[in-house]
Design a protein around this motif. Structure first.
Motif, PDB file in Angstrom:
ATOM      1  N   GLU A 617       0.829  -1.208   0.000  1.00 30.81           N
ATOM      2  CA  GLU A 617       0.000   0.000   0.000  1.00 30.81           C
ATOM      3  C   GLU A 617       0.861   1.255   0.000  1.00 30.81           C
ATOM      4  OE1 GLU A 617      -3.557   2.257   0.341  1.00 30.81           O
ATOM      5  OE2 GLU A 617      -3.577   0.081   0.515  1.00 30.81           O
ATOM      6  N   LEU A 618       1.967   1.245   0.778  1.00 31.18           N
ATOM      7  CA  LEU A 618       2.845   2.411   0.848  1.00 31.18           C
ATOM      8  C   LEU A 618       3.491   2.713  -0.500  1.00 31.18           C
ATOM      9  CD1 LEU A 618       4.614   1.777   4.284  1.00 31.18           C
ATOM     10  CD2 LEU A 618       2.868   3.498   3.778  1.00 31.18           C
ATOM     11  N   ARG A 619       3.676   1.686  -1.321  1.00 33.39           N
ATOM     12  CA  ARG A 619       4.357   1.868  -2.603  1.00 33.39           C
ATOM     13  C   ARG A 619       3.390   1.663  -3.767  1.00 33.39           C
ATOM     14  NH1 ARG A 619      10.141  -1.063  -2.047  1.00 33.39           N
ATOM     15  NH2 ARG A 619      10.372   0.026  -4.029  1.00 33.39           N
ATOM     16  N   ARG A 620       2.121   1.918  -3.515  1.00 30.49           N
ATOM     17  CA  ARG A 620       1.077   1.695  -4.509  1.00 30.49           C
ATOM     18  C   ARG A 620       1.349   2.447  -5.796  1.00 30.49           C
ATOM     19  NH1 ARG A 620      -3.966   4.632  -5.252  1.00 30.49           N
ATOM     20  NH2 ARG A 620      -5.560   3.310  -6.244  1.00 30.49           N
ATOM     21  N   GLU A 621       1.665   3.741  -5.717  1.00 28.87           N
ATOM     22  CA  GLU A 621       1.863   4.541  -6.920  1.00 28.87           C
ATOM     23  C   GLU A 621       3.088   4.082  -7.694  1.00 28.87           C
ATOM     24  OE1 GLU A 621      -0.169   6.667  -8.236  1.00 28.87           O
ATOM     25  OE2 GLU A 621      -1.585   6.363  -6.596  1.00 28.87           O
ATOM     26  N   GLU A 622       4.151   3.728  -6.967  1.00 27.57           N
ATOM     27  CA  GLU A 622       5.374   3.277  -7.643  1.00 27.57           C
ATOM     28  C   GLU A 622       5.134   1.983  -8.409  1.00 27.57           C
ATOM     29  OE1 GLU A 622       9.749   1.415  -6.509  1.00 27.57           O
ATOM     30  OE2 GLU A 622       8.561   2.416  -4.955  1.00 27.57           O
ATOM     31  N   VAL A 623       4.460   1.019  -7.747  1.00 27.10           N
ATOM     32  CA  VAL A 623       4.206  -0.264  -8.401  1.00 27.10           C
ATOM     33  C   VAL A 623       3.249  -0.075  -9.571  1.00 27.10           C
ATOM     34  CG1 VAL A 623       3.281  -2.584  -8.073  1.00 27.10           C
ATOM     35  CG2 VAL A 623       4.674  -1.537  -6.290  1.00 27.10           C
ATOM     36  N   ALA A 624       2.211   0.755  -9.395  1.00 27.65           N
ATOM     37  CA  ALA A 624       1.271   1.001 -10.484  1.00 27.65           C
ATOM     38  C   ALA A 624       1.964   1.647 -11.671  1.00 27.65           C
ATOM     39  CB  ALA A 624       0.127   1.878  -9.984  1.00 27.65           C
ATOM     40  N   SER A 625       2.881   2.575 -11.403  1.00 29.90           N
ATOM     41  CA  SER A 625       3.612   3.228 -12.483  1.00 29.90           C
ATOM     42  C   SER A 625       4.430   2.224 -13.281  1.00 29.90           C
ATOM     43  CB  SER A 625       4.515   4.319 -11.897  1.00 29.90           C
ATOM     44  OG  SER A 625       5.343   4.871 -12.896  1.00 29.90           O
ATOM     45  N   ARG A 626       5.066   1.299 -12.579  1.00 30.69           N
ATOM     46  CA  ARG A 626       5.879   0.299 -13.291  1.00 30.69           C
ATOM     47  C   ARG A 626       4.997  -0.669 -14.069  1.00 30.69           C
ATOM     48  NH1 ARG A 626      11.494  -0.747 -10.343  1.00 30.69           N
ATOM     49  NH2 ARG A 626      11.760   1.303  -9.430  1.00 30.69           N
ATOM     50  N   LEU A 627       3.852  -1.032 -13.516  1.00 27.81           N
ATOM     51  CA  LEU A 627       2.932  -1.891 -14.251  1.00 27.81           C
ATOM     52  C   LEU A 627       2.449  -1.206 -15.520  1.00 27.81           C
ATOM     53  CD1 LEU A 627       0.673  -3.503 -11.477  1.00 27.81           C
ATOM     54  CD2 LEU A 627       2.135  -4.706 -13.102  1.00 27.81           C
ATOM     55  N   GLY A 628       2.140   0.073 -15.415  1.00 28.44           N
ATOM     56  CA  GLY A 628       1.684   0.810 -16.587  1.00 28.44           C
ATOM     57  C   GLY A 628       2.748   0.860 -17.664  1.00 28.44           C
ATOM     58  N   ALA A 629       4.000   1.117 -17.266  1.00 25.64           N
ATOM     59  CA  ALA A 629       5.084   1.168 -18.243  1.00 25.64           C
ATOM     60  C   ALA A 629       5.318  -0.193 -18.885  1.00 25.64           C
ATOM     61  CB  ALA A 629       6.359   1.660 -17.561  1.00 25.64           C
ATOM     62  N   LEU A 630       5.156  -1.251 -18.102  1.00 21.24           N
ATOM     63  CA  LEU A 630       5.426  -2.600 -18.595  1.00 21.24           C
ATOM     64  C   LEU A 630       4.327  -3.096 -19.528  1.00 21.24           C
ATOM     65  CD1 LEU A 630       7.249  -5.143 -18.407  1.00 21.24           C
ATOM     66  CD2 LEU A 630       5.860  -5.861 -16.459  1.00 21.24           C
ATOM     67  N   GLY A 632       1.536  -1.086 -20.696  1.00 25.57           N
ATOM     68  CA  GLY A 632       0.847  -0.087 -21.484  1.00 25.57           C
ATOM     69  C   GLY A 632      -0.537   0.230 -20.968  1.00 25.57           C
ATOM     70  N   ALA A 633      -0.884  -0.267 -19.785  1.00 32.16           N
ATOM     71  CA  ALA A 633      -2.211  -0.025 -19.220  1.00 32.16           C
ATOM     72  C   ALA A 633      -2.323   1.413 -18.740  1.00 32.16           C
ATOM     73  CB  ALA A 633      -2.462  -0.981 -18.053  1.00 32.16           C
ATOM     74  N   PRO A 634      -3.514   2.022 -18.831  1.00 34.65           N
ATOM     75  CA  PRO A 634      -3.714   3.367 -18.295  1.00 34.65           C
ATOM     76  C   PRO A 634      -3.462   3.378 -16.785  1.00 34.65           C
ATOM     77  CG  PRO A 634      -5.577   2.682 -19.659  1.00 34.65           C
ATOM     78  CD  PRO A 634      -4.727   1.481 -19.464  1.00 34.65           C
ATOM     79  N   PRO A 635      -3.129   4.551 -16.235  1.00 35.50           N
ATOM     80  CA  PRO A 635      -2.835   4.625 -14.796  1.00 35.50           C
ATOM     81  C   PRO A 635      -3.956   4.071 -13.921  1.00 35.50           C
ATOM     82  CG  PRO A 635      -2.182   6.655 -15.887  1.00 35.50           C
ATOM     83  CD  PRO A 635      -2.904   5.848 -16.908  1.00 35.50           C
ATOM     84  N   GLU A 636      -5.212   4.347 -14.271  1.00 32.57           N
ATOM     85  CA  GLU A 636      -6.320   3.870 -13.448  1.00 32.57           C
ATOM     86  C   GLU A 636      -6.366   2.345 -13.423  1.00 32.57           C
ATOM     87  OE1 GLU A 636      -6.587   5.911 -15.983  1.00 32.57           O
ATOM     88  OE2 GLU A 636      -6.913   7.860 -15.010  1.00 32.57           O
ATOM     89  N   GLU A 637      -6.143   1.716 -14.590  1.00 27.49           N
ATOM     90  CA  GLU A 637      -6.174   0.259 -14.665  1.00 27.49           C
ATOM     91  C   GLU A 637      -5.010  -0.353 -13.899  1.00 27.49           C
ATOM     92  OE1 GLU A 637      -5.875  -3.152 -18.120  1.00 27.49           O
ATOM     93  OE2 GLU A 637      -6.858  -1.235 -18.596  1.00 27.49           O
ATOM     94  N   ALA A 638      -3.830   0.283 -13.980  1.00 28.81           N
ATOM     95  CA  ALA A 638      -2.674  -0.222 -13.246  1.00 28.81           C
ATOM     96  C   ALA A 638      -2.919  -0.132 -11.742  1.00 28.81           C
ATOM     97  CB  ALA A 638      -1.421   0.562 -13.630  1.00 28.81           C
ATOM     98  N   ARG A 639      -3.527   0.971 -11.296  1.00 29.04           N
ATOM     99  CA  ARG A 639      -3.825   1.099  -9.862  1.00 29.04           C
ATOM    100  C   ARG A 639      -4.839   0.047  -9.423  1.00 29.04           C
ATOM    101  NH1 ARG A 639      -4.389   6.626 -11.305  1.00 29.04           N
ATOM    102  NH2 ARG A 639      -2.490   7.829 -10.887  1.00 29.04           N
ATOM    103  N   ARG A 640      -5.827  -0.246 -10.289  1.00 32.96           N
ATOM    104  CA  ARG A 640      -6.812  -1.275  -9.938  1.00 32.96           C
ATOM    105  C   ARG A 640      -6.146  -2.634  -9.759  1.00 32.96           C
ATOM    106  NH1 ARG A 640     -10.328   1.327 -13.623  1.00 32.96           N
ATOM    107  NH2 ARG A 640      -9.756  -0.122 -15.270  1.00 32.96           N
ATOM    108  N   VAL A 642      -3.028  -3.169  -8.744  1.00 32.13           N
ATOM    109  CA  VAL A 642      -2.342  -3.134  -7.454  1.00 32.13           C
ATOM    110  C   VAL A 642      -3.347  -3.307  -6.321  1.00 32.13           C
ATOM    111  CG1 VAL A 642      -0.903  -1.771  -5.901  1.00 32.13           C
ATOM    112  CG2 VAL A 642      -0.479  -1.707  -8.362  1.00 32.13           C
ATOM    113  N   ASP A 643      -4.479  -2.620  -6.424  1.00 27.31           N
ATOM    114  CA  ASP A 643      -5.502  -2.732  -5.384  1.00 27.31           C
ATOM    115  C   ASP A 643      -6.048  -4.159  -5.300  1.00 27.31           C
ATOM    116  OD1 ASP A 643      -5.181  -0.081  -4.810  1.00 27.31           O
ATOM    117  OD2 ASP A 643      -6.880   0.597  -6.032  1.00 27.31           O
ATOM    118  N   LEU A 644      -6.161  -4.816  -6.464  1.00 26.12           N
ATOM    119  CA  LEU A 644      -6.614  -6.200  -6.467  1.00 26.12           C
ATOM    120  C   LEU A 644      -5.587  -7.096  -5.766  1.00 26.12           C
ATOM    121  CD1 LEU A 644      -8.763  -8.215  -7.370  1.00 26.12           C
ATOM    122  CD2 LEU A 644      -7.553  -8.437  -9.547  1.00 26.12           C
ATOM    123  N   GLY A 645      -4.294  -6.806  -5.971  1.00 26.37           N
ATOM    124  CA  GLY A 645      -3.254  -7.545  -5.267  1.00 26.37           C
ATOM    125  C   GLY A 645      -3.358  -7.369  -3.764  1.00 26.37           C
ATOM    126  N   LEU A 646      -3.645  -6.148  -3.334  1.00 22.63           N
ATOM    127  CA  LEU A 646      -3.843  -5.893  -1.906  1.00 22.63           C
ATOM    128  C   LEU A 646      -5.029  -6.690  -1.372  1.00 22.63           C
ATOM    129  CD1 LEU A 646      -3.297  -2.029  -1.918  1.00 22.63           C
ATOM    130  CD2 LEU A 646      -1.990  -3.644  -0.539  1.00 22.63           C
TER     131      LEU A 646
END
Length: 763
Positions: A617-630, A632-640, A642-646
């Protein structure tokens, strides 16, 4: 007082000598049933007897006397096709029946078997050489109990097994020479869950299966629900690999399990293995030695184990070894071996002279190594495939009779000093079927029972069974379970899932994914490789992604890297290219960590998973950013994602104490080193090394059909449990497909520990 007229002993003589007299059980009902069929049997397919033309026959004989009981057919591939078609046709209606209707069918079958229980027991004893007392008093009642118990599960399937559906056609291959109880273990849960079956009984003992099929038809079981084929071992491979078979349930030897694992690899059917392995017995100095001697001698005298024979390895604490052996010799010397239909016999006949010769080979090898052999020859019949209860002492732990299963009444004894040594000796065996622990110290008994790598543990007793408790082993003794709710999962799949039908492909198992670094590496500096960005004329510090095992980051042994590409084909980073040596290091780290992690309290494991979630949770934005770059998913989808992983971390943390049973994030979350290990590299090459590793007990693979086929084929090496995708997609974001009961079933294995009770109210 003189003996009675005619040379028969008087009552006074009997009470004076206390010798056993003959107590024969009349074989009339079994012989009459055989006569009604002309002592000639075909297959039982689609609810009726079927004798196709041009088939060879086999003689079914009484192993104790050599008497011909009947002839049976040697099935051909055409017979397999007919039986599978009959089961497939019946499945359409049987699987759609209301739960209550299936429950009534199983209840009626239980009632019908009860009406003919004596006939069933007599036939099993005649056909296998098993003592009639054991079949009559244990096996046959347990068969009835299983049908009643699973009639209840059929009734409750809609509520207790919601989200699951039947597999389809189940092929049951039973090669144990005492097949009656294993047949019930397979039939009951499969039919209760809505499957239909094709049974293949053992080549030397086919009659019980044929009688069960006839009794099923008499009880009103719809045609095609329960079919029986007879034939030799080659027929088993053809049946298991038939494309119309959705699951294969095996009760047999390790060799049979390996053969059928390879035969079904890549075809998509579910495989449940219940294989051999002798029973382990551990007697501590705190045990009731008289009780232990009685229990062990009774177990070794008869065919009472889960496996085809009653052989066992006995570990006894040095301080009481002499006293226990003295009691065992006295008990074994009083056991009676002879006519299986004599109710006073403790032991019956072996399957044939070949089995007797195999046992004799083990015993003579031990004698040549300097072992002491005690055998109770006194009451042994002069003719027939009988073998005396045998005690082997003074052998090394490396002796063949210690390392391998002996299918006969042989008890091999090894001394030990401490409980740790006993557990180590017990677990240092490829099989893991069952064990008994003898001690009056209950905390010691429970800790040893938990530490032993076996499927069933009896405390101060041996060979107890119940339909509500799952039967099965670990390691090379298989991974399937029959009985209880845990046994139901062998015969169902999630409701959303279709039966994978990839079909085995022509795969060169010798060369598949065998080469390391076969793909040409991406050359630094060429097009597509991202250059370091500059800020204020200062280059960014290169980040090196290493492997992670043993609680630390490690450089790969091969000193090579693989590029990670984004959707546009640009290199985002280089990761370590792991090799077989890295896999071996990771497995070693996992083995080192497993005992401590497994013994941690469930609440403690849950708290660690919650802590992992907090750090993610503390590194949610960092992990989402890397998922998006890897991806090509939009930021909202990448955050979802990460949230699903949580959410999944919370789900499994919550399960930790409810069910009897990113690298930097792991580093800072109190996960012990070695519990989680990550090796990056070529998926199939690393999977090849993992599945061939003898210290890996289970393998999950979500990849290509070819990789799935190789994983299943190679798992036959140590018969590890596998879960593969066969290339079928899975929607991981769906809670039904990405979490839930299916994962819990695949990640755990039930162990039953039997503890005696009745100290206060024994009756």
């Amino acid at each position: 007082m003189a003996g009675a007229a005619g040379g028969r002993p008087s009552v006074w003589d009997i009470y004076s000598s206390m010798e056993y007299g003959p107590a024969p059980e009349g074989a009339g009902p079994a012989q009459a049933w055989l006569e009604t069929h002309g002592r000639s049997f075909g297959h039982f397919v689609a609810g009726k007897w079927w004798k196709p033309e041009g088939r060879e026959t086999a003689s079914d004989t009484n192993p104790a006397t050599g008497e011909l009981l009947a002839t049976t057919l040697q099935g051909e591939p055409e017979d397999v096709e007919a039986a599978v078609q009959a089961a497939t046709k019946a499945f359409e209606a049987w699987s759609r029946l209301p739960c209550h209707a299936r429950a009534r069918h199983l209840h009626n079958m239980a009632r019908t078997i009860q009406k003919h229980q004596r006939l069933l027991a007599l036939l099993e004893s005649l056909d296998t050489g098993k003592p009639i007392g054991e079949v009559r008093d244990r096996d046959a009642p347990l068969v009835v109990r299983h049908f009643y118990h699973h009639a209840g599960w059929a009734q409750l399937m809609g509520t207790e097994m919601g989200g699951w559906k039947p597999l389809g056609v189940v092929a049951a291959v039973v090669t144990w020479n005492s097949p009656l109880l294993p047949l019930a273990w397979k039939i009951c849960p499969a039919l209760a869950m809505g499957n239909t079956m094709v049974l293949l009984p053992p080549p030397r003992a086919r009659l019980s299966a044929l009688l069960l099929a006839e009794l099923g038809a008499q009880a009103g079981l719809p045609p095609g629900v329960l079919n029986v084929l007879t034939g030799e071992g080659a027929l088993a491979g053809g049946l298991a690999a038939h494309p119309g078979v959705d699951a294969v349930a095996v009760a047999g030897s390790v060799e049979v399990g390996r053969s059928l694992r390879r035969a079904t690899a890549g075809g998509g059917p579910r495989l449940s293995l219940q294989l051999g392995g002798d029973t382990l017995a551990i007697v501590f100095d705190s045990a009731d030695l008289d009780g232990a001697a009685v229990g062990l001698s009774d177990a070794v005298s008869c065919q009472r184990g889960l496996a085809p024979g009653p052989g066992a390895l006995l570990l006894v604490q040095e301080a009481v070894a002499g006293a226990l052996l003295q009691r065992l010799k006295m008990r074994l010397g009083q056991l009676r071996v002879g006519d299986p239909l004599d109710k006073a016999m403790d032991g019956g006949a072996l399957a044939d002279e070949a089995q007797r010769g195999a046992i004799e080979t083990y015993v003579e090898e031990a004698r040549a190594e300097g072992a002491e052999i005690f055998q109770a020859w006194a009451a042994l019949p002069a003719r027939g495939p009988f073998y005396p209860p045998t005690l082997i002492t003074g052998v090394a732990s490396t002796s063949r009779c210690v390392r391998e299963e002996i299918l006969g009444p042989v008890l091999v004894v090894l001394p030990f000093r401490t409980a740790k040594e006993a557990v180590a000796l017990g677990n240092h065996r490829p099989s893991g079927l069952a064990a008994s622990v003898w001690t009056e110290n209950l905390p010691l008994a429970m800790e040893v029972a938990q530490s032993l790598q076996v499927g069933t543990v009896w405390i101060n007793g041996q060979n107890f069974f119940d339909a509500a408790a799952g039967v099965g082993g670990t390691k090379e003794s298989g991974n399937g379970r029959d009985g209880g709710k845990e046994g139901l999962y062998e015969y169902v799949r999630p409701s959303w899932q279709s039966r994978p039908r990839p079909g085995p492909t022509e795969l060169d198992y010798k060369t598949f994914a065998a080469s390391y670094g076969a793909d040409p590496p991406s050359v630094p500096g060429h097009s597509g490789v991202a250059c370091p960005e500059l800020e204020e004329n200062m280059p960014r510090v290169d980040r090196t992604y290493k492997l992670y095992y043993g609680g630390a980051q490690k450089r790969p042994e091969g000193m090579a890297s693989l590029p990670v590409l984004d959707p546009a084909g640009n290199v985002l980073a280089y990761v370590a290219d792991g090799s077989a040596k890295d896999i071996r290091n990771a497995v070693e780290a996992a083995h080192k960590a497993a005992p401590g992690w497994g013994k941690r309290a469930a609440h403690t494991r849950a708290q660690v998973l919650y802590y992992v979630a907090e750090n993610l949770e503390l590194r949610r934005e960092e992990v989402a950013s890397r998922l998006g770059a890897l991806t090509g998913a939009p930021p909202e989808e990448a955050r979802r994602e990460v949230d699903l992983g949580l959410e999944r971390l919370f789900h499994w943390a919550a399960c930790c104490d409810k069910s009897g049973g990113v690298m930097q994030i792991f580093d800072t979350s109190d996960v012990p080193g070695g519990v989680v290990n990550i090796v990056t590299g070529n998926r199939d090459h690393l999977s090849r090394t993992l599945v061939q590793h003898q210290d890996v007990q289970a393998m999950w693979y979500f990849g290509s059909p070819q990789g799935s086929q190789f994983v299943e084929w190679a798992s036959a090496g140590n018969l590890k449990r596998t879960w593969v995708s066969h290339g079928a997609p899975r929607r991981w974001e769906d809670p039904a497909q990405g979490a839930g009961e299916e994962f819990l079933y695949q990640a755990t294995q039930c162990k039953n520990i039997w503890i005696p009770m009745g100290e206060i109210f024994a009756n």
